[in-house]
Design an enzyme around this catalytic site. Structure first.
Site, PDB file in Angstrom:
ATOM      1  CB  ILE A 228     -10.067 -68.003  13.922  1.00 45.32           C
ATOM      2  CG1 ILE A 228      -8.853 -67.086  13.949  1.00 45.32           C
ATOM      3  CG2 ILE A 228     -11.066 -67.571  12.865  1.00 45.32           C
ATOM      4  CD1 ILE A 228      -8.025 -67.101  12.677  1.00 45.32           C
TER       5      ILE A 228
ATOM      6  CE1 TYR B 111      -1.227 -53.839  12.044  1.00 43.86           C
ATOM      7  CE2 TYR B 111       0.417 -52.195  12.617  1.00 43.86           C
ATOM      8  CZ  TYR B 111      -0.693 -52.930  12.953  1.00 43.86           C
ATOM      9  OH  TYR B 111      -1.274 -52.781  14.195  1.00 43.86           O
TER      10      TYR B 111
HETATM   11  N1  LIG Z   1      -0.485 -54.757  20.407  1.00 43.29           N
HETATM   12  C1  LIG Z   1      -0.150 -53.525  20.010  1.00 43.29           C
HETATM   13  O1  LIG Z   1       0.815 -52.887  20.499  1.00 43.29           O
HETATM   14  C2  LIG Z   1      -0.981 -52.871  18.943  1.00 43.29           C
HETATM   15  C3  LIG Z   1      -0.609 -51.592  18.515  1.00 43.29           C
HETATM   16  C4  LIG Z   1      -1.373 -50.950  17.534  1.00 43.29           C
HETATM   17  C5  LIG Z   1      -2.490 -51.582  17.037  1.00 43.29           C
HETATM   18  N2  LIG Z   1      -2.832 -52.822  17.454  1.00 43.29           N
HETATM   19  C6  LIG Z   1      -4.003 -53.467  16.852  1.00 43.29           C
HETATM   20  O2  LIG Z   1      -4.843 -53.993  17.863  1.00 43.29           O
HETATM   21  C7  LIG Z   1      -5.466 -55.206  17.409  1.00 43.29           C
HETATM   22  C8  LIG Z   1      -5.202 -56.321  18.407  1.00 43.29           C
HETATM   23  O3  LIG Z   1      -3.800 -56.480  18.556  1.00 43.29           O
HETATM   24  P1  LIG Z   1      -3.178 -57.638  19.464  1.00 43.29           P
HETATM   25  O4  LIG Z   1      -1.827 -57.181  19.842  1.00 43.29           O
HETATM   26  O5  LIG Z   1      -4.156 -58.048  20.496  1.00 43.29           O
HETATM   27  O6  LIG Z   1      -3.018 -58.785  18.359  1.00 43.29           O
HETATM   28  P2  LIG Z   1      -3.164 -60.366  18.536  1.00 43.29           P
HETATM   29  O7  LIG Z   1      -2.542 -60.999  17.334  1.00 43.29           O
HETATM   30  O8  LIG Z   1      -2.703 -60.806  19.895  1.00 43.29           O
HETATM   31  O9  LIG Z   1      -4.752 -60.569  18.451  1.00 43.29           O
HETATM   32  C9  LIG Z   1      -5.427 -60.599  17.232  1.00 43.29           C
HETATM   33  C10 LIG Z   1      -6.472 -61.690  17.311  1.00 43.29           C
HETATM   34  O10 LIG Z   1      -7.160 -61.720  16.067  1.00 43.29           O
HETATM   35  C11 LIG Z   1      -7.458 -63.072  15.796  1.00 43.29           C
HETATM   36  N3  LIG Z   1      -7.694 -63.277  14.375  1.00 43.29           N
HETATM   37  C12 LIG Z   1      -6.749 -63.300  13.388  1.00 43.29           C
HETATM   38  N4  LIG Z   1      -7.344 -63.545  12.210  1.00 43.29           N
HETATM   39  C13 LIG Z   1      -8.671 -63.672  12.455  1.00 43.29           C
HETATM   40  C14 LIG Z   1      -9.784 -63.938  11.634  1.00 43.29           C
HETATM   41  N5  LIG Z   1      -9.656 -64.158  10.324  1.00 43.29           N
HETATM   42  N6  LIG Z   1     -11.005 -63.963  12.207  1.00 43.29           N
HETATM   43  C15 LIG Z   1     -11.141 -63.747  13.548  1.00 43.29           C
HETATM   44  N7  LIG Z   1     -10.121 -63.532  14.374  1.00 43.29           N
HETATM   45  C16 LIG Z   1      -8.889 -63.483  13.829  1.00 43.29           C
HETATM   46  C17 LIG Z   1      -6.243 -63.847  16.269  1.00 43.29           C
HETATM   47  O11 LIG Z   1      -6.560 -65.219  16.470  1.00 43.29           O
HETATM   48  C18 LIG Z   1      -5.864 -63.082  17.526  1.00 43.29           C
HETATM   49  O12 LIG Z   1      -6.417 -63.688  18.674  1.00 43.29           O
HETATM   50  C19 LIG Z   1      -4.886 -55.480  16.020  1.00 43.29           C
HETATM   51  O13 LIG Z   1      -5.808 -55.013  15.064  1.00 43.29           O
HETATM   52  C20 LIG Z   1      -3.625 -54.659  15.986  1.00 43.29           C
HETATM   53  O14 LIG Z   1      -3.301 -54.262  14.663  1.00 43.29           O
HETATM   54  C21 LIG Z   1      -2.088 -53.484  18.395  1.00 43.29           C
END
Ligand SMILES: NC(=O)c1ccc[n+]([C@@H]2O[C@H](COP(=O)([O-])OP(=O)(O)OC[C@H]3O[C@@H](n4cnc5c(N)ncnc54)[C@H](O)[C@@H]3O)[C@@H](O)[C@H]2O)c1
Length: 273
Positions: free
Chosen positions: A39, A140
Site C-alpha cells: 500500500i 502478534y
Molecule cells: N523484520 C523482522 O525481524 C521480522 C521478524 C519476523 C517476522 N517478520 C515478518 O516479516 C514480514 C515483513 O516484515 P518487515 O520487517 O519487512 O515489515 P515492514 O513493516 O517493513 O513491511 C511490511 C510491509 O507491509 C505493508 N503493508 C501493511 N499493511 C498492508 C496492507 N493492508 N496491504 C498491503 N501491504 C501492507 C507495509 O506498507 C510494509 O511495506 C512481516 O510479516 C513480519 O511480521 C519480520
C-alpha cells in the site's frame, strides 16, 4: 514429484517493507517476473518487475494481482506487537485473504513470513526444532500461529504448497544479547526465501529464519533437504554487544521471545514449564 513446481513468476506482498526491499534487490534478474505489491509507494518498475499498489484487506484486488503467479511471498502486515484492533484485520483477515486469493487464482505455492514469536514462550534452556507446537508470546505471535494454521489447512485441503518461515531478528547486524541467538542477516534471508520459492516439491514446511549463529537455539535439521545453508554468524559482533552492556530482565531472559514475553507480563514465572 507429482506436484513439481518451477517458480518463474513471483508476487511479493509488503514489497516496500524492510524485508521486501532486500528481497527485491536480491532477486533482481533471478525470476521471469517479480510482481511487487504494497500500500506504500515502491518506486518505478525495474526490468523484470511489475509494481502494483494492492491492499491485502481487499480480497478481490489480491485475486487480480495473483493472476498467472506461481508463488506468492506473503510479507505484508503488522510486523511486531500491537493492539488487537491492528493485529486482527492485518494479520488475520489480511492473511486469510492472501491464502484464499492464492487458492482462487490457482497459485501453486505460498511462502509465508511467520515469526519466532509464534514459539516465544519456550524456555531458553530448551533448544527446539520445527516440530514443536506453537507457543506464542504476544498477540502478534498468535497472529503468526494463525497464519501457519491456515497455511496447513490450505496445503492439506486445497493442495497448495506452503512454507512458513519463523523469522528471527532480521537486521543489518545483531543489536543486543538475544540477537546473538536470533539474528538473520540480509544475505541469509534472501537465500532462505529463494530456497523456499525454488525447491521443486513440498507440501507444508516450517523453517527457522536464522543465520549460522553459534548461539542459535532453533534447529532446521528436519528441513535440511531444503538446502538452506546460512553463512553469517552473529558471534562476529559479540564484542560490540558486550560493550553495550544492556541486560535483559528476568522474564525476557528466560524465554526465546525475550522482551516480547516480558511486555505486559503478569503471569507466574514459576508455573511456566
Ligand atoms: N523484520 C523482522 O525481524 C521480522 C521478524 C519476523 C517476522 N517478520 C515478518 O516479516 C514480514 C515483513 O516484515 P518487515 O520487517 O519487512 O515489515 P515492514 O513493516 O517493513 O513491511 C511490511 C510491509 O507491509 C505493508 N503493508 C501493511 N499493511 C498492508 C496492507 N493492508 N496491504 C498491503 N501491504 C501492507 C507495509 O506498507 C510494509 O511495506 C512481516 O510479516 C513480519 O511480521 C519480520
Amino acid at each position: 514429484m507429482g506436484n513439481s513446481l518451477v517458480a518463474r513468476k513471483i508476487l511479493i506482498t509488503g514489497a516496500a517493507g524492510e524485508i521486501g526491499s532486500v528481497l527485491r534487490k536480491g532477486f533482481a534478474g533471478r525470476f521471469d517476473l517479480l510482481r511487487l505489491t504494497d500500500i506504500k509507494p515502491m518506486g518505478g518498475a525495474r526490468p523484470g518487475e511489475e509494481v502494483c499498489e494492492a491492499n491485502i484487506l481487499d480480497q478481490g484486488a489480491m485475486i487480480t494481482v495473483m493472476k498467472d503467479i506461481d508463488c506468492v511471498v506473503h510479507l505484508a502486515g503488522i510486523p511486531r506487537e500491537n493492539s488487537w484492533e491492528q493485529i486482527l484485520p492485518m494479520n488475520v483477515i489480511g492473511c486469510t485473504n492472501v491464502f484464499e486469493a492464492a487458492r482462487a487464482a490457482g497459485v501453486k505455492r505460498v511462502v509465508f513470513a511467520s515469526s519466532n514469536h509464534a514459539i516465544g514462550f519456550y524456555h531458553r534452556d530448551e533448544p527446539i526444532d520445527t516440530n514443536v507446537m506453537v507457543r506464542p508470546d504476544c498477540r502478534y505471535g498468535v497472529s503468526k500461529a494463525y497464519g501457519e494454521a491456515i497455511g496447513r489447512l490450505y496445503a492439506d485441503k486445497h493442495g497448495l504448497s506452503v512454507s512458513c518461515l519463523r523469522i528471527g531478528s532480521f537486521r543489518l547486524k545483531p543489536e543486543d544479547e538475544r540477537q546473538l541467538m536470533t539474528w538473520i542477516s540480509h544475505q541469509d534471508t534472501v537465500h532462505l526465501f529463494e530456497r523456499c520459492i525454488v525447491y521443486p516439491d513440498y507440501h507444508f514446511v516450517i523453517v527457522y529464519g536464522v543465520s549460522n549463529n553459534d548461539q542459535n537455539l532453533w534447529s532446521n535439521s528436519k528441513v535440511n533437504w531444503l538446502g538452506y545453508r546460512p553463512k553469517d554468524n552473529a558471534e562476529d559482533y559479540v564484542a560490540e554487544i558486550i560493550e553495550k552492556g544492556e541486560a535483559e530482565d528476568p522474564v525476557a531472559k528466560a524465554f526465546h521471545g525475550g522482551s516480547f514475553c516480558s511486555a505486559e507480563f503478569d503471569g507466574d514465572l514459576e508455573r511456566i514449564e
